[in-house]
Design a protein around this motif. Sequence first.
Motif, short mmCIF file in Angstrom:
data_model
loop_
_atom_site.label_atom_id
_atom_site.label_comp_id
_atom_site.label_asym_id
_atom_site.label_seq_id
_atom_site.Cartn_x
_atom_site.Cartn_y
_atom_site.Cartn_z
N LEU A 24 1.07 -1.52 0.24
CA LEU A 24 -0.20 -0.04 0.07
C LEU A 24 0.21 0.99 -0.27
O LEU A 24 0.46 1.93 -0.53
CB LEU A 24 -0.89 -0.58 1.00
CG LEU A 24 -2.05 1.05 1.02
CD1 LEU A 24 -2.89 0.81 0.05
CD2 LEU A 24 -2.83 1.22 2.77
N ILE A 25 1.80 0.97 0.30
CA ILE A 25 2.89 2.24 0.48
C ILE A 25 3.36 2.62 -0.38
O ILE A 25 3.37 3.81 -1.32
CB ILE A 25 3.97 2.45 1.80
CG1 ILE A 25 4.77 3.59 2.02
CG2 ILE A 25 4.61 1.06 1.70
CD1 ILE A 25 3.78 4.77 1.89
N HIS A 26 3.20 1.62 -1.32
CA HIS A 26 4.56 2.27 -2.68
C HIS A 26 2.60 3.07 -3.85
O HIS A 26 3.12 3.70 -4.59
CB HIS A 26 4.23 1.03 -3.42
CG HIS A 26 5.97 0.53 -3.32
ND1 HIS A 26 6.93 1.28 -3.02
CD2 HIS A 26 6.28 -0.03 -2.26
CE1 HIS A 26 7.43 0.43 -2.45
NE2 HIS A 26 7.25 -1.04 -1.98
N GLU A 27 1.14 2.59 -3.52
CA GLU A 27 -0.04 3.09 -3.90
C GLU A 27 0.04 4.51 -3.40
O GLU A 27 -0.73 5.27 -4.30
CB GLU A 27 -0.73 2.40 -3.40
CG GLU A 27 -0.86 1.39 -4.19
CD GLU A 27 -2.31 0.19 -4.81
OE1 GLU A 27 -3.83 2.03 -4.77
OE2 GLU A 27 -3.01 -0.43 -4.20
N VAL A 28 0.04 4.92 -2.32
CA VAL A 28 0.04 5.83 -1.62
C VAL A 28 1.14 6.65 -2.67
O VAL A 28 0.75 7.97 -2.44
CB VAL A 28 0.46 5.58 0.11
CG1 VAL A 28 0.27 7.12 0.40
CG2 VAL A 28 -0.64 4.82 0.70
N ILE A 29 2.49 6.53 -2.59
CA ILE A 29 3.21 7.82 -3.06
C ILE A 29 3.12 7.99 -5.22
O ILE A 29 3.19 8.32 -4.83
CB ILE A 29 4.67 6.26 -3.06
CG1 ILE A 29 5.30 6.56 -1.30
CG2 ILE A 29 6.11 7.65 -4.19
CD1 ILE A 29 6.02 5.31 -1.82
N LYS A 30 2.61 6.20 -5.33
CA LYS A 30 2.58 6.90 -6.50
C LYS A 30 1.11 8.22 -6.89
O LYS A 30 0.64 8.35 -7.88
CB LYS A 30 1.83 5.41 -7.38
CG LYS A 30 1.61 5.70 -8.58
CD LYS A 30 1.33 4.18 -9.27
CE LYS A 30 0.72 3.74 -11.25
NZ LYS A 30 0.72 2.76 -11.19
N CYS A 31 -0.17 7.73 -5.90
CA CYS A 31 -1.04 8.49 -5.79
C CYS A 31 -1.07 10.03 -5.10
O CYS A 31 -1.77 10.97 -4.76
CB CYS A 31 -2.17 8.09 -5.00
SG CYS A 31 -2.95 6.40 -5.53
N ALA A 32 0.33 10.60 -5.08
CA ALA A 32 0.40 11.33 -3.79
C ALA A 32 -0.32 11.93 -3.19
O ALA A 32 -0.50 12.98 -2.52
CB ALA A 32 0.78 12.66 -4.96
N ILE A 33 -0.73 10.38 -2.25
CA ILE A 33 -1.24 11.01 -1.08
C ILE A 33 -0.28 11.24 0.15
O ILE A 33 0.65 10.54 0.13
CB ILE A 33 -2.19 9.82 -0.66
CG1 ILE A 33 -2.73 9.07 -1.59
CG2 ILE A 33 -3.00 9.46 0.65
CD1 ILE A 33 -3.43 8.09 -1.54
N PRO A 34 -0.08 12.12 0.88
CA PRO A 34 0.53 12.70 1.77
C PRO A 34 0.86 11.89 3.28
O PRO A 34 1.49 11.82 3.77
CB PRO A 34 0.10 14.49 2.47
CG PRO A 34 -1.02 14.48 2.08
CD PRO A 34 -1.65 13.24 0.55
N THR A 35 -0.45 11.27 3.29
CA THR A 35 -0.26 10.57 4.78
C THR A 35 -1.38 9.07 4.63
O THR A 35 -1.95 9.26 3.54
CB THR A 35 -1.14 11.20 5.62
OG1 THR A 35 -1.05 12.58 6.29
CG2 THR A 35 -0.74 10.77 6.93
N LEU A 36 -0.73 8.42 5.65
CA LEU A 36 -0.44 6.20 5.69
C LEU A 36 -0.70 6.51 7.06
O LEU A 36 0.12 6.72 7.59
CB LEU A 36 -0.01 5.87 4.40
CG LEU A 36 -0.32 4.26 5.13
CD1 LEU A 36 -1.81 3.70 4.52
CD2 LEU A 36 1.16 3.75 4.27
N TRP A 37 -2.25 6.36 7.28
CA TRP A 37 -2.43 5.88 8.76
C TRP A 37 -2.93 3.97 8.65
O TRP A 37 -3.88 4.24 8.47
CB TRP A 37 -3.59 6.89 8.21
CG TRP A 37 -4.17 6.39 10.22
CD1 TRP A 37 -4.43 6.25 11.10
CD2 TRP A 37 -3.92 7.97 10.71
NE1 TRP A 37 -4.93 6.30 12.24
CE2 TRP A 37 -4.45 7.18 12.19
CE3 TRP A 37 -3.98 9.56 10.96
CZ2 TRP A 37 -4.86 7.85 13.54
CZ3 TRP A 37 -3.58 10.46 12.07
CH2 TRP A 37 -4.57 9.63 13.07
#
Length: 132
Positions: free
Chosen positions: A79-92
């Motif tokens: 999921l962290i790689h998807e978060v980075i790719k989608c430019a989401i600033p926070t993973l909780w």
Amino acid sequence: MDEILKNIQKIAIVGLSPDESKASNMVAKYLLENGYEIYPVYPKYDEILGCKVYKNLGEIDENIDVCVMFRKGEYANDLIHEVIKCAIPTLWLQLGITNQNAKQIAADNAINFIQDKCIKIELQRLKNDTFK
């Protein structure tokens, strides 16, 4: 963490269950009732809590402020790689969920990373602190 909470509006919820007895559903319902926009990510359904469900983060055509994960800790490695790719600033990662590897990847990519905390509890705490 408080600064993150004060500045969020659009929340992707990975692993949002349609089962009303599950924590993910209760948290999502709270978020909706308190004016947040939620984007459920759960591949088996088309709609949960009246919201369109997405198969993955990449399908969401909005700027997401935070991605909240209700899955086993090891899933955060992907999921962290998807978060980075989608430019989401926070993973909780919700209460009881941790992943040190994903935390390091987040740090290396300037992504805020919160783990083992419930977003609903933290929002309620922040709200209560505001009114003290």
